[in-house]
Design an enzyme around this catalytic site. Structure first.
Site, short mmCIF file in Angstrom:
data_model
loop_
_atom_site.label_atom_id
_atom_site.label_comp_id
_atom_site.label_asym_id
_atom_site.label_seq_id
_atom_site.Cartn_x
_atom_site.Cartn_y
_atom_site.Cartn_z
CG ASP A 1 14.29 -5.04 110.82
OD1 ASP A 1 13.73 -4.10 111.14
OD2 ASP A 1 14.73 -5.51 109.68
CG LEU B 1 10.19 -17.77 110.74
CD1 LEU B 1 8.73 -18.13 110.96
CD2 LEU B 1 10.88 -18.96 111.62
#
Length: 246
Positions: A104, A13
């Site tokens: 992403d 994260l």
């Protein structure tokens, strides 16, 4: 305006706190397959910073994302969740089924695809090595390969009698012992793949991720550009376009 940007990947994260054009704080932690639990420990910190809006990129499943959202709603600020579209901000997705493209990769492409006359090869050197090709403002698709460490782990698990301890991936010369032969061979394979792609698709090479500098030193002929926060730039662009069209 003070903003929180979250990149929730498969293993890490990452977050950024920005105000206007400046990054005030940046953090990255392993989430051990439970990013929501990690966020529980961070949410009070974010609250003290008086965050005014949140942008999220997450590769997690719906159940995990729902839990993440529930935690972040405690901050009582607008939340924008990035998602892949067939077309967004003038950029067309190259996948037949856009939802199958990782968010992403989409955001990294979105960060660079601003010039309708330019071609880009966007490479992310993370948990996997991903290659995405952009022609003007059209994403053409790409490639996904096991990264250096996944390939080494596969050899360790599937080759009897060969012990392969950790060592640096740094050279492309022929190995003069098994350890070097493995590490140099894996690196050579990935570098050669990138060169093959660039041979068939001449373009500006943009690299991001933890191993970008390692690969870039073997690809100097292509003048690689290393962008450490490429996903952040894409997420900010996504949020800006979303707000302007709200």
């Amino acid at each position: 305006m003070k903003s929180l940007w979250l990149d929730i990947g498969n293993t890490r994260l990452k977050y950024w706190i920005t105000e206007d054009e400046h990054t005030l704080e940046h953090g990255a932690e392993l989430h051990l397959q439970s990013p929501a639990d990690l966020l529980l420990g961070l949410v009070q910190h974010f609250k003290r910073l008086s965050i005014q809006n949140i942008g999220i990129s997450s590769v997690q499943d719906k159940k995990s994302n729902d839990r993440i959202l529930k935690i972040l709603k405690r901050l009582n600020v607008p939340i924008i969740i990035a998602k892949v579209e067939a077309e967004y901000a003038g950029l067309g997705c190259g996948y037949d089924e856009p939802s199958q493209l990782g968010i992403d990769r989409w955001l990294q492409v979105l960060a660079v695809a601003q010039d309708p006359k330019a071609n880009y090869c966007v490479i992310s050197c993370g948990t996997a090595l991903t290659i995405d090709l952009v022609q003007g403002q059209k994403h053409l698709g790409g490639y996904i390969l096991p990264n250096l460490y996944l390939q080494r782990d596969s050899l360790i698990q599937n080759t009897k009698g060969i012990k392969i301890p950790d060592a640096a991936f740094e050279a492309l010369t022929p190995g003069r012992n098994t350890l070097d032969a493995v590490h140099h061979g894996i690196l050579l394979g990935l570098v050669s793949t990138i060169e093959k792609v660039l041979e068939h698709f001449p373009s500006t090479l943009v690299m991001t991720g933890g191993d970008a500098a390692l690969f870039a030193q073997h690809l100097t002929a292509y003048h690689p550009i290393i962008e450490s926060d490429l996903l952040l730039k894409g997420l900010q662009h996504f949020a800006s376009h979303s707000l302007s069209n709200a």
